[in-house]
Design an enzyme around this catalytic site. Sequence first.
Site, PDB file in Angstrom:
ATOM      1  N   LYS A  56       1.011  -1.035   0.087  1.00 23.40           N
ATOM      2  CA  LYS A  56       0.077  -0.181  -0.050  1.00 23.40           C
ATOM      3  C   LYS A  56       0.857   1.489  -0.069  1.00 23.40           C
ATOM      4  O   LYS A  56       0.273   2.251  -0.480  1.00 23.40           O
ATOM      5  CB  LYS A  56      -0.859   0.067   1.223  1.00 23.40           C
ATOM      6  CG  LYS A  56      -2.210  -0.754   0.893  1.00 23.40           C
ATOM      7  CD  LYS A  56      -3.489  -0.283   1.386  1.00 23.40           C
ATOM      8  CE  LYS A  56      -4.457  -1.346   1.182  1.00 23.40           C
ATOM      9  NZ  LYS A  56      -4.851  -2.719   1.659  1.00 23.40           N
ATOM     10  N   SER A 307       1.170  -9.974  -0.472  1.00 19.59           N
ATOM     11  CA  SER A 307       0.645  -8.570  -0.335  1.00 19.59           C
ATOM     12  C   SER A 307       1.187  -7.883   0.785  1.00 19.59           C
ATOM     13  O   SER A 307       1.713  -6.749   0.893  1.00 19.59           O
ATOM     14  CB  SER A 307      -0.525  -8.149  -0.526  1.00 19.59           C
ATOM     15  OG  SER A 307      -1.278  -9.120   0.282  1.00 19.59           O
TER      16      SER A 307
END
Length: 326
Positions: A56, A307
């Site tokens: 992110k 991720s």
Amino acid sequence: MSELALPDYDDVAAASLRIAGYANQTPVLTSRTANDWFGAQLYFKCENFQRMGAFKFRGAMNALSQFTPQQKAAGVVAFSSGNHAQAIALAAKLLGIPATIVMPHDAPAVKVAATRGYGGQVVEYNRYTEDREQIGRQLAEQHGLTLIPPYDHPHVIAGQGTAAKELFEEVGELDALFVCLGGGGLLSGSALAARWLAPRCKVYGVEPVAGNDGQQSLRSGQIVHIDTPQTIADGAQTQHLGKYTFPLICQNVDDILTVTDDALVECMRFFAERMKIVVEPTGCLGFAAARDVRETLRGKRVGVIVSGGNVDISRFGQLLAGQDQR
Ligand SMILES: *Cc1c(COP(=O)(O)O)cnc(C)c1O
């Protein structure tokens, strides 16, 4: 906010240049054990080694570096209890932008501390009685702050696509790519990179089975809304895809698969024991789905986006121990 155009591959390439020097070029790991087990060649793009511990940071950095001087001076606001909060706080700090993060009053203390540690000003709200979006928008209006959402923004999507871009540039074309799916910022950005850099590569989004709104949406051709799903994959507890992510997913993604929480725990264990890496439950989605369909992957070159790795370490232990008792 005026409507922005859907991002394309050029936006991903531009994001790469913008975040270079700030974001880590994360390692691509391989495992002989996994390769032997699958009869395939697997490449794990390890965003658990990204700054603040998840991909992110890429989207946050790409979005904030495009602020005008006025936007920079006034500041950014985000609402999140998870990785997006830390990503915005860190990117804002690096760019000298004041950041306000709206978090639930009962958010894990470690996450509040991490966000404050990156210099973010935390505004707490009661998640049972108050609406965080409304609070975020109010703050934005009152103080002229720019709201950056966790996934449904073209600059965020383009930034998230840089991880897959790096993967293809490092290992070449792949036959399949498995990507974790919450609101779809990572998946739609990854799919843009795949379409341009590896046009024959099949791209799969992976959700927890308890929250398969993305799968329902892709199959029905419209955005399906669900209640907040009960799953250990806290980064994928989203209720719906977005107005930018949904069309990109329809255009560029081959299918959306689902996995159980038990499968996520098994993958956390595999990553820890075999590859010596800490991966958060949401970060295991891609590998868990690849594992389920491994018979179809024999002889293929397979990419898996790992991720993130932000999981409280005692919770990590509890999740693995829970599996032992079965
Ligand atoms: C946010 C997040 C996701 C989901 O990303 P989307 O862009 O919302 O689909 C997956 N894994 C981790 C670790 C995350 O923080």
